[in-house]
Design a protein around this motif. Structure first.
Motif, PDB file in Angstrom:
ATOM      1  N   GLY A   1       3.297   2.840  -4.701  1.00 24.10           N
ATOM      2  CA  GLY A   1       2.281   2.201  -4.240  1.00 24.10           C
ATOM      3  C   GLY A   1       0.779   2.070  -4.228  1.00 24.10           C
ATOM      4  O   GLY A   1       0.456   2.831  -5.189  1.00 24.10           O
ATOM      5  N   TYR A   2       0.188   0.912  -4.182  1.00 24.01           N
ATOM      6  CA  TYR A   2      -1.271   1.312  -4.095  1.00 24.01           C
ATOM      7  C   TYR A   2      -2.275   2.274  -4.308  1.00 24.01           C
ATOM      8  O   TYR A   2      -3.282   2.648  -4.607  1.00 24.01           O
ATOM      9  CB  TYR A   2      -1.717   0.143  -4.340  1.00 24.01           C
ATOM     10  CG  TYR A   2      -1.328  -1.154  -4.558  1.00 24.01           C
ATOM     11  CD1 TYR A   2      -1.736  -1.432  -6.215  1.00 24.01           C
ATOM     12  CD2 TYR A   2      -0.263  -1.787  -4.084  1.00 24.01           C
ATOM     13  CE1 TYR A   2      -1.582  -2.993  -6.294  1.00 24.01           C
ATOM     14  CE2 TYR A   2      -0.094  -3.167  -4.807  1.00 24.01           C
ATOM     15  CZ  TYR A   2      -0.887  -3.588  -5.711  1.00 24.01           C
ATOM     16  OH  TYR A   2      -0.391  -5.086  -6.876  1.00 24.01           O
ATOM     17  N   SER A   3      -2.357   2.343  -2.663  1.00 19.52           N
ATOM     18  CA  SER A   3      -2.789   3.685  -2.091  1.00 19.52           C
ATOM     19  C   SER A   3      -2.640   4.575  -2.835  1.00 19.52           C
ATOM     20  O   SER A   3      -3.969   5.952  -3.279  1.00 19.52           O
ATOM     21  CB  SER A   3      -3.390   3.884  -0.418  1.00 19.52           C
ATOM     22  OG  SER A   3      -2.950   3.688  -0.362  1.00 19.52           O
ATOM     23  N   ALA A   4      -1.370   5.937  -3.319  1.00 16.80           N
ATOM     24  CA  ALA A   4      -1.639   6.251  -4.221  1.00 16.80           C
ATOM     25  C   ALA A   4      -2.141   6.446  -5.348  1.00 16.80           C
ATOM     26  O   ALA A   4      -2.878   7.369  -6.041  1.00 16.80           O
ATOM     27  CB  ALA A   4       0.523   7.012  -4.760  1.00 16.80           C
ATOM     28  N   THR A   5      -1.802   5.225  -6.056  1.00 15.45           N
ATOM     29  CA  THR A   5      -3.056   4.952  -7.822  1.00 15.45           C
ATOM     30  C   THR A   5      -4.359   5.411  -7.172  1.00 15.45           C
ATOM     31  O   THR A   5      -4.747   6.160  -8.282  1.00 15.45           O
ATOM     32  CB  THR A   5      -2.365   4.020  -7.397  1.00 15.45           C
ATOM     33  OG1 THR A   5      -1.175   3.722  -7.911  1.00 15.45           O
ATOM     34  CG2 THR A   5      -3.039   3.699  -9.455  1.00 15.45           C
ATOM     35  N   PHE A   6      -4.638   4.543  -6.075  1.00 14.08           N
ATOM     36  CA  PHE A   6      -5.979   4.897  -6.314  1.00 14.08           C
ATOM     37  C   PHE A   6      -6.723   6.387  -5.929  1.00 14.08           C
ATOM     38  O   PHE A   6      -7.589   6.564  -6.395  1.00 14.08           O
ATOM     39  CB  PHE A   6      -6.245   4.006  -4.674  1.00 14.08           C
ATOM     40  CG  PHE A   6      -7.134   2.571  -5.854  1.00 14.08           C
ATOM     41  CD1 PHE A   6      -6.757   2.544  -6.167  1.00 14.08           C
ATOM     42  CD2 PHE A   6      -5.892   1.550  -5.072  1.00 14.08           C
ATOM     43  CE1 PHE A   6      -7.471   0.714  -6.538  1.00 14.08           C
ATOM     44  CE2 PHE A   6      -5.713   0.027  -4.692  1.00 14.08           C
ATOM     45  CZ  PHE A   6      -6.697  -0.218  -5.959  1.00 14.08           C
ATOM     46  N   LEU A   7      -5.926   7.083  -4.978  1.00 10.50           N
ATOM     47  CA  LEU A   7      -6.673   8.125  -4.679  1.00 10.50           C
ATOM     48  C   LEU A   7      -6.377   9.453  -6.243  1.00 10.50           C
ATOM     49  O   LEU A   7      -7.176  10.185  -6.989  1.00 10.50           O
ATOM     50  CB  LEU A   7      -5.582   9.202  -3.734  1.00 10.50           C
ATOM     51  CG  LEU A   7      -6.068   8.230  -2.429  1.00 10.50           C
ATOM     52  CD1 LEU A   7      -5.032   8.900  -1.184  1.00 10.50           C
ATOM     53  CD2 LEU A   7      -7.111   9.265  -1.888  1.00 10.50           C
ATOM     54  N   THR A   8      -5.326   8.634  -7.084  1.00  9.03           N
ATOM     55  CA  THR A   8      -5.103   9.571  -8.670  1.00  9.03           C
ATOM     56  C   THR A   8      -5.876   9.913  -9.152  1.00  9.03           C
ATOM     57  O   THR A   8      -6.824  10.146  -9.973  1.00  9.03           O
ATOM     58  CB  THR A   8      -3.612   9.308  -9.188  1.00  9.03           C
ATOM     59  OG1 THR A   8      -2.911   9.587  -8.558  1.00  9.03           O
ATOM     60  CG2 THR A   8      -3.877  10.153 -10.369  1.00  9.03           C
ATOM     61  N   LEU A   9      -6.584   7.922  -9.164  1.00  7.97           N
ATOM     62  CA  LEU A   9      -7.486   7.625  -9.900  1.00  7.97           C
ATOM     63  C   LEU A   9      -9.204   8.647  -9.635  1.00  7.97           C
ATOM     64  O   LEU A   9     -10.081   8.813 -10.600  1.00  7.97           O
ATOM     65  CB  LEU A   9      -7.854   6.232  -9.987  1.00  7.97           C
ATOM     66  CG  LEU A   9      -6.541   5.452 -10.880  1.00  7.97           C
ATOM     67  CD1 LEU A   9      -6.892   4.095 -10.524  1.00  7.97           C
ATOM     68  CD2 LEU A   9      -6.584   5.497 -11.870  1.00  7.97           C
TER      69      LEU A   9
END
Length: 435
Positions: free
Chosen positions: A388-396
């Motif tokens: 999902g998008y939230s996990a992606t933004f936190l990783t970045l």
């Protein structure tokens, strides 16, 4: 009294003082503005177009962006070396805008996988020509005199161009179709070519444009060997930080565009334009700030501000899916990108002063930036599909914070780095004193 064949155009190799350089300010301004329309205005719309009009998934879009980026990476440092050696810097820009124009039309007319992949690769290579070529022309006209101010002005007009194309693209996409946006590129390419050809070739000192100090009457030193790129420790640290920064940053705007497009059918282009305009409105004053304060404040504090805002932005994206919130957070993109757009070529001019390898160093930084950006799109697409998008933004955001820490702890101040040995503040080899 002037001879009949004498002109006001400075001879090649002559120093052009700031007052004499004023007639070339306007063509440089317009060149930066229109090149922004050609180079930067199209990118965010490609992903939205492929997602909503051609029904590609996020992973496919990420793979195309990654493969195309990697194909262009191998050419970036040779492009810098070519620009260093070239006496036809204006022609390089003209050829580049023609390449971008044909690629944009190809995507609009035949948006299948092989065509889009090829066009993206060509646009990536052509786009990599523009920043070092414009920086070389600027340095070739002015030398180090007033360079910080002029690079800040270049970046400000670049952001003004991005604002204009975002507004125009949003209007065209809303009134006609997303496909129509691609047909704007040839128009702005023509204007960019006209702008660069308005700069007389005789005012560009090709030795000074590659970072060699000296006076044409006394002769110039030979360029340093390529070894200088690997022995300048601050350059290697900076390249690593830039790679991590763009790994964290590159995928954020496309991902926000995808979220907005999926939730707001029929408003995709307009909302993407709003994201671009929001960031560019902040980038413009940030670029001017760098031009005015980089000498007084130094380079490193401004660079830390640019890097520090990125992890905050990544975390804030996870707080809400409301389109007003997402576009509001996108304003923070303008702080980092606006500062770096003016600061990176200035810091490289500091590090490479006197070596004759200025544009090669830009190629090295562009390569590391491209590696980070290409991997960003691919990795982000895969994480979105699986988590999902939230996990992606936190990783970045976590990667962005790591880049900030490395910059803070390991990168020295570059102001005065290439000062002549006679300066009492530096050792006999300034690169040794700060390595």
């Amino acid at each position: 009294m002037k001879a009949a064949n004498e002109t006001d155009t400075p001879r090649p190799g002559a120093h052009v003082p700031l007052v004499a350089a004023q007639p070339f300010r306007s063509p440089l301004d317009w060149l930066n503005c229109f090149l922004a329309d050609v180079r930067g205005g199209l990118g965010p719309y490609v992903g939205v177009f492929l997602l909503t009009e051609q029904h590609w998934n996020q992973a496919e879009i990420g793979v195309v962006a990654t493969v195309a980026g990697v194909l262009g990476l191998a050419l970036q440092t040779p492009i810098g070396a070519f620009i260093d050696a070239s006496h036809r810097k204006r022609a390089i820009i003209v050829v580049g805008v023609v390449m971008v124009s044909f690629s944009a039309l190809a995507i609009a007319l035949a948006p299948n996988f092989p065509v889009v992949l090829t066009a993206q690769a060509v646009m990536g290579v052509a786009g990599d020509l523009f920043p070092p070529a414009v920086a070389a022309i600027t340095l070739g006209i002015l030398g180090s005199h007033g360079l910080a101010s002029r690079l800040g002005r270049n970046a400000a007009f670049d952001h003004a161009g991005n604002i204009s194309i975002a507004l125009i693209a949003g209007l065209v996409g809303w009134a006609y179709s997303q496909t129509a946006v691609f047909f704007l590129v040839p128009l702005f390419s023509l204007l960019a070519a006209w702008s660069v050809l308005a700069i007389p070739p005789g005012v560009i000192d090709d030795a000074r444009a590659r970072g060699l100090d000296g006076d044409g009457d006394r002769g110039l030193p030979q360029p340093s060997g390529w070894r200088v790129l690997f022995t300048c420790k601050p350059l290697l640290i900076f390249a690593s930080c830039i790679a991590l920064f763009h790994f964290a940053n590159a995928a954020m705007l496309p991902l926000i565009g995808q979220k907005l497009a999926l939730a707001n059918k029929g408003q995709e282009t307009a909302l993407m334009s709003a994201c671009v305009v929001a960031a560019q409105l902040v980038m413009l004053p940030m670029a001017i700030l760098v031009g005015r304060r980089a000498e007084a404040w130094g380079r490193k504090p401004l660079c830390l501000a640019a890097f520090g805002i990125l992890p905050i932005r990544g975390v804030l994206y996870t707080f809400s899916d409301d389109r007003s919130w997402l576009i509001g957070v996108q304003l923070l993109d303008g702080v980092g990108a606006g500062i770096l757009s003016a600061l990176v070529p200035l810091m490289l001019a500091d590090l490479m002063r006197g070596t004759g390898r200025y544009n090669v160093s830009q190629g090295v930084i562009a390569t590391t930036q491209g590696i980070g950006a290409s991997l960003s799109n691919m990795v982000a697409g895969l994480i979105v599909v699986s988590a999902g998008y939230s996990a992606t933004f936190l990783t970045l955001a976590a990667i962005a914070f790591a880049a900030f820490l490395i910059l803070a702890l390991a990168m020295p101040e570059t102001r005065g780095f290439g000062a002549a040995p006679r300066d009492a503040n530096f050792a006999s080899d300034p690169r040794q004193s700060l390595a």
